[in-house]
Design an enzyme around this catalytic site. Structure first.
Site, short mmCIF file in Angstrom:
data_model
loop_
_atom_site.label_atom_id
_atom_site.label_comp_id
_atom_site.label_asym_id
_atom_site.label_seq_id
_atom_site.Cartn_x
_atom_site.Cartn_y
_atom_site.Cartn_z
N CYS A 1 0.83 -1.21 0.00
CA CYS A 1 0.00 0.00 0.00
C CYS A 1 0.86 1.26 0.00
CB CYS A 1 -0.88 0.01 1.23
SG CYS A 1 -1.97 -1.40 1.33
N CYS B 1 6.04 -28.33 -5.45
CA CYS B 1 6.08 -27.18 -4.51
C CYS B 1 7.22 -27.36 -3.51
CB CYS B 1 4.75 -27.07 -3.78
SG CYS B 1 4.79 -25.86 -2.45
ZN LIG Z 1 2.59 -25.98 -1.77
#
Ligand SMILES: [Zn+2]
Length: 251
Positions: free
Chosen positions: A188, A244
């Site tokens: 922001c 991942c």
């Molecule tokens: Zn993951």
């Protein structure tokens, strides 16, 4: 056996009427401990609603002091709070609203080192950090402890929120970030924000938190987008990545 005092029965009367809450639910909220990472545009309303609802233990961590430019969206703060540590000003205000609950304000950042102490006894973590690195640290440290967390982000006129389940069956934040090529939202500070947009995302996080603590199912692993200016709302289900670095078993 635990029960509510007359004062608590009066205070929480309107939510006790809901079958989704009831006495059992109120006791669950009272026994719950939530860590809120950030005392800004998301963290202020989130902690106010959780404190209001009677979540028994709220810990909030933030390194910053209140600045004048915070006031348009961090509406819990006053001009007199400028220059004071956010967590001090916030916990003072929350304590004034509900003296019945435990409030802890921690000056500092959430990172891998701080996680050990900050996550002690916590049932749920709420990200209100405005920091991609903090989210990655929250994702990793809560995954290691099998804790759920609620990501939230808001910038300019839009935001997003996601609920991550304790064992990341629906994927994790690392899956999302690395799939999107490090989709940093930007903060922001650089990009600006309209106050109610932060409030809109914070309300979604607050509601999801109460639902989780009350034992209701959450839309785990669903990315919710909201553009408050265009009035557009959408959601997509996150895809868990086999490669991942966090939940893919690659380590
Ligand atoms: Zn993951």
């Amino acid at each position: 056996m635990e029960t509510l005092t007359d004062n608590q029965l009066t205070r929480y009367a309107r939510q006790l009427l809901l079958p989704q809450v009831d006495l059992d639910g109120q006791m669950r909220l009272q026994r719950s401990c939530v860590l809120v990472v950030g005392a800004g545009g998301l963290g202020c309303p989130v902690t106010q609603y959780l404190a209001g609802a009677g979540v028994g233990h709220i810990r909030v961590v933030d390194p910053d002091q209140v600045e004048l430019s915070n006031l348009p969206r961090q509406v819990v703060y006053t001009e007199a709070d400028v220059g004071i540590a956010k967590v001090d000003a916030l916990t003072r205000r929350l304590r004034a609203a509900n003296a019945d609950i435990v409030l802890e304000g921690c000056v500092g950042r959430f990172d891998a080192d701080a996680a050990q102490g900050l996550l002690d006894g916590v049932d749920l973590v709420i990200d209100a950090s405005d920091s991609n690195q903090a989210r990655l640290d929250i994702d990793r440290s809560t995954y290691e402890r099998q804790l759920p967390w609620l990501m939230g982000a808001a910038v300019q006129t839009a935001g997003q929120w996601i609920a991550f389940d304790p064992i990341r069956q629906g994927g994790c934040y690392h899956c999302l970030v690395f799939a999107d090529g490090d989709e940093a939202l930007g903060g922001c500070t650089a990009l600006g924000i309209l106050g109610p947009v932060a409030g809109m995302i914070a309300m979604q996080q607050s509601l999801a938190a109460l639902k989780y603590l009350l034992g209701a199912p959450l839309p785990w692993g669903v990315v919710h987008y909201a553009d408050g200016w265009a009035d557009e709302y959408s959601s997509i289900t996150l895809t868990a990545r086999p490669d991942c670095p966090l939940c893919g078993g690659g380590d």
